[in-house]
Scaffold this motif. Sequence first.
Motif, PDB file in Angstrom:
ATOM      1  N   GLN A   1      -8.269  -3.775 -10.345  1.00 34.13           N
ATOM      2  CA  GLN A   1      -6.844  -3.629 -10.623  1.00 34.13           C
ATOM      3  C   GLN A   1      -6.499  -2.154 -10.900  1.00 34.13           C
ATOM      4  O   GLN A   1      -5.450  -1.655 -10.475  1.00 34.13           O
ATOM      5  N   PHE A   2      -7.416  -1.501 -11.576  1.00 32.54           N
ATOM      6  CA  PHE A   2      -7.209  -0.089 -11.876  1.00 32.54           C
ATOM      7  C   PHE A   2      -7.190   0.727 -10.586  1.00 32.54           C
ATOM      8  O   PHE A   2      -6.357   1.614 -10.408  1.00 32.54           O
ATOM      9  N   ILE A   3      -8.140   0.444  -9.683  1.00 34.76           N
ATOM     10  CA  ILE A   3      -8.217   1.150  -8.397  1.00 34.76           C
ATOM     11  C   ILE A   3      -6.961   0.853  -7.575  1.00 34.76           C
ATOM     12  O   ILE A   3      -6.380   1.747  -6.966  1.00 34.76           O
ATOM     13  N   VAL A   4      -6.540  -0.401  -7.568  1.00 32.73           N
ATOM     14  CA  VAL A   4      -5.343  -0.781  -6.822  1.00 32.73           C
ATOM     15  C   VAL A   4      -4.130  -0.069  -7.446  1.00 32.73           C
ATOM     16  O   VAL A   4      -3.250   0.430  -6.726  1.00 32.73           O
ATOM     17  N   PHE A   5      -4.074  -0.007  -8.781  1.00 30.72           N
ATOM     18  CA  PHE A   5      -2.957   0.643  -9.462  1.00 30.72           C
ATOM     19  C   PHE A   5      -2.911   2.126  -9.105  1.00 30.72           C
ATOM     20  O   PHE A   5      -1.856   2.671  -8.773  1.00 30.72           O
ATOM     21  N   ILE A   6      -4.029   2.815  -9.147  1.00 33.64           N
ATOM     22  CA  ILE A   6      -4.116   4.247  -8.841  1.00 33.64           C
ATOM     23  C   ILE A   6      -3.758   4.457  -7.365  1.00 33.64           C
ATOM     24  O   ILE A   6      -3.016   5.394  -7.022  1.00 33.64           O
ATOM     25  N   THR A   7      -4.290   3.607  -6.506  1.00 31.96           N
ATOM     26  CA  THR A   7      -4.012   3.726  -5.079  1.00 31.96           C
ATOM     27  C   THR A   7      -2.513   3.523  -4.840  1.00 31.96           C
ATOM     28  O   THR A   7      -1.885   4.232  -4.032  1.00 31.96           O
ATOM     29  N   MET A   8      -1.988   2.536  -5.525  1.00 32.21           N
ATOM     30  CA  MET A   8      -0.575   2.248  -5.392  1.00 32.21           C
ATOM     31  C   MET A   8       0.262   3.438  -5.865  1.00 32.21           C
ATOM     32  O   MET A   8       1.257   3.815  -5.225  1.00 32.21           O
ATOM     33  N   LEU A   9      -0.147   4.042  -6.976  1.00 34.74           N
ATOM     34  CA  LEU A   9       0.563   5.221  -7.481  1.00 34.74           C
ATOM     35  C   LEU A   9       0.486   6.365  -6.475  1.00 34.74           C
ATOM     36  O   LEU A   9       1.482   7.041  -6.232  1.00 34.74           O
ATOM     37  N   LEU A  10      -0.675   6.603  -5.912  1.00 41.27           N
ATOM     38  CA  LEU A  10      -0.834   7.678  -4.935  1.00 41.27           C
ATOM     39  C   LEU A  10      -0.002   7.402  -3.675  1.00 41.27           C
ATOM     40  O   LEU A  10       0.635   8.294  -3.133  1.00 41.27           O
ATOM     41  N   LEU A  11      -0.043   6.165  -3.206  1.00 45.68           N
ATOM     42  CA  LEU A  11       0.743   5.802  -2.024  1.00 45.68           C
ATOM     43  C   LEU A  11       2.240   5.903  -2.308  1.00 45.68           C
ATOM     44  O   LEU A  11       3.015   6.410  -1.487  1.00 45.68           O
ATOM     45  N   LEU A  12       2.644   5.403  -3.463  1.00 46.69           N
ATOM     46  CA  LEU A  12       4.068   5.491  -3.816  1.00 46.69           C
ATOM     47  C   LEU A  12       4.496   6.956  -3.946  1.00 46.69           C
ATOM     48  O   LEU A  12       5.591   7.335  -3.509  1.00 46.69           O
ATOM     49  N   LYS A  13       3.618   7.751  -4.555  1.00 46.62           N
ATOM     50  CA  LYS A  13       3.947   9.166  -4.719  1.00 46.62           C
ATOM     51  C   LYS A  13       4.074   9.818  -3.354  1.00 46.62           C
ATOM     52  O   LYS A  13       5.025  10.553  -3.107  1.00 46.62           O
ATOM     53  N   LYS A  14       3.079   9.555  -2.466  1.00 43.48           N
ATOM     54  CA  LYS A  14       3.077  10.188  -1.167  1.00 43.48           C
ATOM     55  C   LYS A  14       4.184   9.643  -0.280  1.00 43.48           C
ATOM     56  O   LYS A  14       4.825  10.380   0.450  1.00 43.48           O
ATOM     57  N   MET A  15       4.446   8.369  -0.290  1.00 46.40           N
ATOM     58  CA  MET A  15       5.375   7.755   0.653  1.00 46.40           C
ATOM     59  C   MET A  15       6.782   7.576   0.075  1.00 46.40           C
ATOM     60  O   MET A  15       7.727   7.496   0.842  1.00 46.40           O
ATOM     61  N   LEU A  16       6.895   7.495  -1.216  1.00 47.36           N
ATOM     62  CA  LEU A  16       8.232   7.230  -1.764  1.00 47.36           C
ATOM     63  C   LEU A  16       8.745   8.391  -2.610  1.00 47.36           C
ATOM     64  O   LEU A  16       9.834   8.896  -2.367  1.00 47.36           O
ATOM     65  N   TYR A  17       7.971   8.805  -3.591  1.00 42.86           N
ATOM     66  CA  TYR A  17       8.472   9.823  -4.524  1.00 42.86           C
ATOM     67  C   TYR A  17       8.657  11.182  -3.853  1.00 42.86           C
ATOM     68  O   TYR A  17       9.692  11.825  -4.051  1.00 42.86           O
ATOM     69  N   VAL A  18       7.704  11.640  -3.068  1.00 47.16           N
ATOM     70  CA  VAL A  18       7.817  12.959  -2.426  1.00 47.16           C
ATOM     71  C   VAL A  18       8.961  12.956  -1.420  1.00 47.16           C
ATOM     72  O   VAL A  18       9.830  13.842  -1.469  1.00 47.16           O
ATOM     73  N   PRO A  19       9.048  11.968  -0.458  1.00 49.41           N
ATOM     74  CA  PRO A  19      10.196  11.989   0.451  1.00 49.41           C
ATOM     75  C   PRO A  19      11.520  11.801  -0.277  1.00 49.41           C
ATOM     76  O   PRO A  19      12.530  12.428   0.075  1.00 49.41           O
ATOM     77  N   LEU A  20      11.546  10.933  -1.276  1.00 50.63           N
ATOM     78  CA  LEU A  20      12.772  10.716  -2.033  1.00 50.63           C
ATOM     79  C   LEU A  20      13.165  11.982  -2.787  1.00 50.63           C
ATOM     80  O   LEU A  20      14.333  12.373  -2.813  1.00 50.63           O
ATOM     81  N   ASN A  21      12.190  12.629  -3.389  1.00 51.85           N
ATOM     82  CA  ASN A  21      12.430  13.887  -4.110  1.00 51.85           C
ATOM     83  C   ASN A  21      12.911  14.967  -3.138  1.00 51.85           C
ATOM     84  O   ASN A  21      13.849  15.706  -3.450  1.00 51.85           O
ATOM     85  N   ASP A  22      12.272  15.061  -1.945  1.00 51.19           N
ATOM     86  CA  ASP A  22      12.712  16.046  -0.939  1.00 51.19           C
ATOM     87  C   ASP A  22      14.142  15.760  -0.479  1.00 51.19           C
ATOM     88  O   ASP A  22      14.948  16.682  -0.324  1.00 51.19           O
TER      89      ASP A  22
END
Length: 160
Positions: free
Chosen positions: A10-31
Amino acid sequence: MSIDLTLVGQFIVFITMLLLLKKMLYVPLNDAMEARTKKIEDGLAAADAGLEARAKAAADAAAQIDEAKAKAQEILAAADKRAAEVKEEAVQKARLEAESIVEAGKEELAAELNRTQQALREEVADIAILAAERIVGEELDAKKHAKLIDSVVEQGFNAA
């Protein structure tokens, strides 16, 4: 408390999810948000520049209108001055013309007076000669005639 594999997964999935969300959602949304913010700031800056340009154009237009009014006043003043000069020149010309007409009239009158006086003298002389011829009974020669006439005329005009 035991850490089992599910928690690690669950921890690995959570971290992966955070990285994916950051890369795919937060960075494009922030840009996209930064691009939108920049676009809005550029629009506001352009609006401010437009307002400044409008204010400058209005000030320039007012300055040009004031300058045009001043030039119009100068032109009107120059036209009034020229009109006064032309009027004064016309008055002076009329005065000079009137004076020359009066002078010509005076000269003509003086000449006419002289002609009239001369004619009168000649007439008086002729009358005097006729009277003298009748009185004396004989005719005088031309030189004596002229002397006699001139002296009588001079005496007659000096007495008058």
